[in-house]
Design an enzyme around this catalytic site. Structure first.
Site, mmCIF file in Angstrom:
data_model
loop_
_atom_site.group_PDB
_atom_site.id
_atom_site.type_symbol
_atom_site.label_atom_id
_atom_site.label_comp_id
_atom_site.label_asym_id
_atom_site.label_seq_id
_atom_site.Cartn_x
_atom_site.Cartn_y
_atom_site.Cartn_z
ATOM 1 N N LEU A 60 0.863 -1.169 0.000
ATOM 2 C CA LEU A 60 0.000 0.000 0.000
ATOM 3 C C LEU A 60 0.904 1.224 0.000
ATOM 4 O O LEU A 60 1.920 1.244 0.705
ATOM 5 C CB LEU A 60 -0.906 0.031 1.240
ATOM 6 C CG LEU A 60 -1.989 -1.051 1.354
ATOM 7 C CD1 LEU A 60 -2.726 -0.914 2.688
ATOM 8 C CD2 LEU A 60 -2.966 -0.985 0.199
ATOM 9 N N ASP A 61 0.566 2.231 -0.792
ATOM 10 C CA ASP A 61 1.351 3.460 -0.794
ATOM 11 C C ASP A 61 1.426 4.026 0.620
ATOM 12 O O ASP A 61 0.504 3.857 1.423
ATOM 13 C CB ASP A 61 0.723 4.503 -1.717
ATOM 14 C CG ASP A 61 0.852 4.137 -3.190
ATOM 15 O OD1 ASP A 61 1.608 3.206 -3.507
ATOM 16 O OD2 ASP A 61 0.173 4.783 -4.012
ATOM 17 N N ARG A 62 2.498 4.723 0.902
ATOM 18 C CA ARG A 62 2.727 5.254 2.245
ATOM 19 C C ARG A 62 1.531 6.039 2.807
ATOM 20 O O ARG A 62 1.152 5.843 3.963
ATOM 21 C CB ARG A 62 3.989 6.129 2.236
ATOM 22 C CG ARG A 62 4.326 6.708 3.605
ATOM 23 C CD ARG A 62 5.668 7.414 3.579
ATOM 24 N NE ARG A 62 6.028 7.865 4.929
ATOM 25 C CZ ARG A 62 7.273 7.965 5.376
ATOM 26 N NH1 ARG A 62 8.281 7.651 4.603
ATOM 27 N NH2 ARG A 62 7.517 8.379 6.599
#
Length: 245
Positions: A60-62
């Site tokens: 998952l993106d930050r």
């Protein structure tokens, strides 16, 4: 240690609620990351000497929060990675976008090319060199103050896919400075995107399992009612379960 809620755990899988702002794995910032934090947690909780194995199945993106699945054995990691590759790993999201999409529900098909140096994705309407096909479905669940709450079903797992595709149709995610409108979202430190469910077969029992997470009272989602968030989080689950049977 940053508290990370556990959604599900057995001898083979660990599913957690990823807080927004934490990278999935170590990056150039050297900030605390999910993989390192969870390994340390497992080591402490089970009093394990030496290194602890934990496999990163997906990312998952930050700035994204919500359901995230890890493998606790190499065999489970191999089987779950194959599930991802063969698209037997269904993921849904909810998000808040600036503006209103042109249709209440639609399937978006684009082609994405990633510039790894800039960590940025370019969207094309037609096939293009080095661009990969990206498919997602969305439904508009509610509209408030020129913002729309969407349910998302992801058919492909391209980098920055949801962020880039929705921005391409004129509806960038609230808080997304990378793909959004400068100024409109500058006050937000994270983006309004949440991983609401993962549905896949257990690597050992083969039983189809769904793991859910809803962002109640979190950040920009706080302005939406629990019923609206629940509707967005579950909009695609019945069709996913029907496809799995």
């Amino acid at each position: 240690m940053i508290p990370i809620p556990i959604i599900y755990e057995d001898n083979h899988l660990l599913v957690v609620e990823k807080p927004q702002g934490i990278p999935s794995q170590e990056d150039e910032t050297k900030d605390a990351d999910m993989l390192t934090l969870l390994k340390e947690d497992l080591k402490q909780r089970y009093n394990k000497p030496g290194n602890v194995y934990l496999g990163l199945v997906h990312r998952l993106d930050r700035p994204v929060g919500g359901a995230m699945l890890f493998a606790k054995t190499s065999k489970a990691a191999s089987r779950m990675s194959e599930a991802v590759r063969s698209r037997q790993f269904d993921k849904t999201y909810l998000c808040v976008v600036n503006g209103q999409p042109p249709a209440k529900e639609a399937v978006l098909v684009h082609y994405l090319r990633k510039d790894t140096k800039r960590n940025h994705v370019t969207v094309f309407n037609k096939p293009a060199p080095e661009a990969k096909e990206a498919i997602l479905e969305y439904q508009v669940i509610a509209i408030k103050n020129n913002s729309s709450l969407l349910a998302i079903s992801l058919h492909t797992g391209r980098s920055h896919q949801i962020r880039a595709q929705l921005a391409h149709i004129g509806c960038p995610l609230a808080g997304d400075l990378k793909y959004g409108r400068q100024g409109k979202s500058s006050a937000l430190s994270t983006i309004a995107l949440w991983s609401t469910s993962i549905t896949t077969a257990h690597p050992v029992t083969k039983q189809t399992m769904t793991f859910q997470s809803i962002p109640k009272g979190i950040h920009v989602f706080a302005e939406w009612s629990e019923d609206e968030l629940q509707a967005a989080a579950t909009a695609y689950l019945s069709s996913i379960h029907a496809e799995g049977n």
